[in-house]
Design a protein around this motif. Structure first.
Motif, PDB file in Angstrom:
ATOM      1  N   LEU A 174      -0.416  -0.547  -4.852  1.00  0.00           N
ATOM      2  CA  LEU A 174      -0.158  -1.144  -6.169  1.00  0.00           C
ATOM      3  C   LEU A 174      -0.197  -0.073  -7.261  1.00  0.00           C
ATOM      4  O   LEU A 174       0.651  -0.058  -8.157  1.00  0.00           O
ATOM      5  CB  LEU A 174      -1.157  -2.255  -6.462  1.00  0.00           C
ATOM      6  CG  LEU A 174      -1.137  -3.460  -5.520  1.00  0.00           C
ATOM      7  CD1 LEU A 174      -2.252  -4.439  -5.878  1.00  0.00           C
ATOM      8  CD2 LEU A 174       0.210  -4.147  -5.505  1.00  0.00           C
ATOM      9  N   ILE A 182       3.006   1.997  -7.133  1.00  0.00           N
ATOM     10  CA  ILE A 182       4.135   1.282  -7.746  1.00  0.00           C
ATOM     11  C   ILE A 182       4.030   1.348  -9.264  1.00  0.00           C
ATOM     12  O   ILE A 182       4.982   1.703  -9.955  1.00  0.00           O
ATOM     13  CB  ILE A 182       4.187  -0.185  -7.251  1.00  0.00           C
ATOM     14  CG1 ILE A 182       4.569  -0.233  -5.766  1.00  0.00           C
ATOM     15  CG2 ILE A 182       5.170  -1.008  -8.093  1.00  0.00           C
ATOM     16  CD1 ILE A 182       4.373  -1.598  -5.130  1.00  0.00           C
ATOM     17  N   VAL A 205      -0.164  -4.189 -11.999  1.00  0.00           N
ATOM     18  CA  VAL A 205       0.621  -4.545 -10.818  1.00  0.00           C
ATOM     19  C   VAL A 205      -0.193  -5.542 -10.012  1.00  0.00           C
ATOM     20  O   VAL A 205      -1.343  -5.279  -9.665  1.00  0.00           O
ATOM     21  CB  VAL A 205       0.956  -3.307  -9.958  1.00  0.00           C
ATOM     22  CG1 VAL A 205       1.873  -3.700  -8.801  1.00  0.00           C
ATOM     23  CG2 VAL A 205       1.596  -2.220 -10.809  1.00  0.00           C
ATOM     24  N   THR A 206       0.409  -6.684  -9.729  1.00  0.00           N
ATOM     25  CA  THR A 206      -0.270  -7.729  -8.976  1.00  0.00           C
ATOM     26  C   THR A 206       0.579  -8.133  -7.776  1.00  0.00           C
ATOM     27  O   THR A 206       1.792  -7.893  -7.740  1.00  0.00           O
ATOM     28  CB  THR A 206      -0.537  -8.973  -9.841  1.00  0.00           C
ATOM     29  OG1 THR A 206       0.724  -9.487 -10.309  1.00  0.00           O
ATOM     30  CG2 THR A 206      -1.442  -8.658 -11.020  1.00  0.00           C
ATOM     31  N   GLY A 207      -0.057  -8.746  -6.835  1.00  0.00           N
ATOM     32  CA  GLY A 207       0.624  -9.265  -5.658  1.00  0.00           C
ATOM     33  C   GLY A 207      -0.360 -10.029  -4.811  1.00  0.00           C
ATOM     34  O   GLY A 207      -1.576  -9.967  -5.032  1.00  0.00           O
ATOM     35  N   LYS A 246      -1.840 -10.696  -1.002  1.00  0.00           N
ATOM     36  CA  LYS A 246      -1.934 -10.200   0.365  1.00  0.00           C
ATOM     37  C   LYS A 246      -1.924 -11.405   1.287  1.00  0.00           C
ATOM     38  O   LYS A 246      -2.739 -12.317   1.140  1.00  0.00           O
ATOM     39  CB  LYS A 246      -3.205  -9.378   0.560  1.00  0.00           C
ATOM     40  CG  LYS A 246      -3.295  -8.777   1.950  1.00  0.00           C
ATOM     41  CD  LYS A 246      -4.509  -7.881   2.100  1.00  0.00           C
ATOM     42  CE  LYS A 246      -4.569  -7.347   3.524  1.00  0.00           C
ATOM     43  NZ  LYS A 246      -5.786  -6.556   3.734  1.00  0.00           N
ATOM     44  N   MET A 265       2.132  -7.584   1.583  1.00  0.00           N
ATOM     45  CA  MET A 265       2.029  -8.025   0.194  1.00  0.00           C
ATOM     46  C   MET A 265       3.287  -8.808  -0.168  1.00  0.00           C
ATOM     47  O   MET A 265       4.393  -8.448   0.240  1.00  0.00           O
ATOM     48  CB  MET A 265       1.884  -6.824  -0.737  1.00  0.00           C
ATOM     49  CG  MET A 265       0.593  -6.052  -0.573  1.00  0.00           C
ATOM     50  SD  MET A 265      -0.862  -7.013  -0.994  1.00  0.00           S
ATOM     51  CE  MET A 265      -0.638  -7.237  -2.755  1.00  0.00           C
ATOM     52  N   THR A 266       3.094  -9.872  -0.937  1.00  0.00           N
ATOM     53  CA  THR A 266       4.220 -10.655  -1.446  1.00  0.00           C
ATOM     54  C   THR A 266       4.061 -10.822  -2.951  1.00  0.00           C
ATOM     55  O   THR A 266       3.005 -10.550  -3.517  1.00  0.00           O
ATOM     56  CB  THR A 266       4.277 -12.057  -0.793  1.00  0.00           C
ATOM     57  OG1 THR A 266       3.109 -12.781  -1.151  1.00  0.00           O
ATOM     58  CG2 THR A 266       4.408 -11.965   0.720  1.00  0.00           C
ATOM     59  N   LEU A 282       5.100  -9.288  -5.626  1.00  0.00           N
ATOM     60  CA  LEU A 282       4.704  -8.130  -6.429  1.00  0.00           C
ATOM     61  C   LEU A 282       5.303  -8.231  -7.824  1.00  0.00           C
ATOM     62  O   LEU A 282       6.499  -8.503  -7.983  1.00  0.00           O
ATOM     63  CB  LEU A 282       5.166  -6.834  -5.755  1.00  0.00           C
ATOM     64  CG  LEU A 282       4.515  -6.518  -4.412  1.00  0.00           C
ATOM     65  CD1 LEU A 282       5.205  -5.339  -3.748  1.00  0.00           C
ATOM     66  CD2 LEU A 282       3.034  -6.248  -4.588  1.00  0.00           C
ATOM     67  N   SER A 331       8.710   1.947  -5.756  1.00  0.00           N
ATOM     68  CA  SER A 331       9.151   0.545  -5.720  1.00  0.00           C
ATOM     69  C   SER A 331      10.525   0.403  -5.076  1.00  0.00           C
ATOM     70  O   SER A 331      10.792  -0.592  -4.401  1.00  0.00           O
ATOM     71  CB  SER A 331       9.134  -0.083  -7.116  1.00  0.00           C
ATOM     72  OG  SER A 331      10.039   0.567  -7.978  1.00  0.00           O
TER      73      SER A 331
END
Length: 146
Positions: free
Chosen positions: A50, A53, A78-80, A82, A91-92, A94, A130
């Motif tokens: 993260l 990215i 940056v978030t996502g 797991k 990870m989805t 993002l 990314s």
């Protein structure tokens, strides 16, 4: 590929669940499972992903906007999520969120105009990290001597 296209880091185990990555210039960063027995928090590999990215796109946007005005605030989150499913752990969802403010003035107005274009250019073309994640690049695991 050119001779200068290769990038590498070496990851060394320092103790159970703790590692240090060293780049070709000798810089290091420690990471591991998230905390050690003494309670010292360290980055996990997912958090480093993260950060990579966010850091990659932050550099692109900073270079494009700071030539016009120095920001008074520049933060990238940056978030996502797991998840683990039939495809394995990954990870989805993002999301990279910029929070940037520029001071008053002519240069700052130009920076504000350039800012959305810089974010788009970084996302669409410039940020190697990314772009690699979005396009999907195979990763080969090799056992030395096997």
């Amino acid at each position: 590929m050119t001779d200068n296209s290769l990038r590498s880091v070496t990851v060394e185990r320092t103790s159970l669940g703790h590692f240090t990555a060293t780049n070709a210039r000798g810089s290091t960063i420690s990471f591991g499972t998230g905390s050690d027995a003494e309670g010292d928090a360290v980055f996990t590999p997912v958090e480093l992903l993260l950060a990579a990215i966010g850091g990659c796109t932050a550099v692109d946007v900073d270079v494009a906007t700071s030539r016009h005005a120095e920001p008074v605030k520049f933060s990238v989150e940056v978030t996502g999520n797991k998840v683990g499913d039939e495809l394995g752990n990954r990870m989805t969802d993002l999301v990279v969120t910029f929070s940037v403010d520029f001071p008053d003035g002519e240069g700052a107005e130009r920076a504000r105009i350039v800012f959305p274009r810089a974010v788009k250019a970084s996302h669409d073309r410039l940020c190697t990290v990314s772009r690699t994640v979005e396009i999907g690049t195979p990763v080969k695991a090799v056992i030395e001597g096997a």
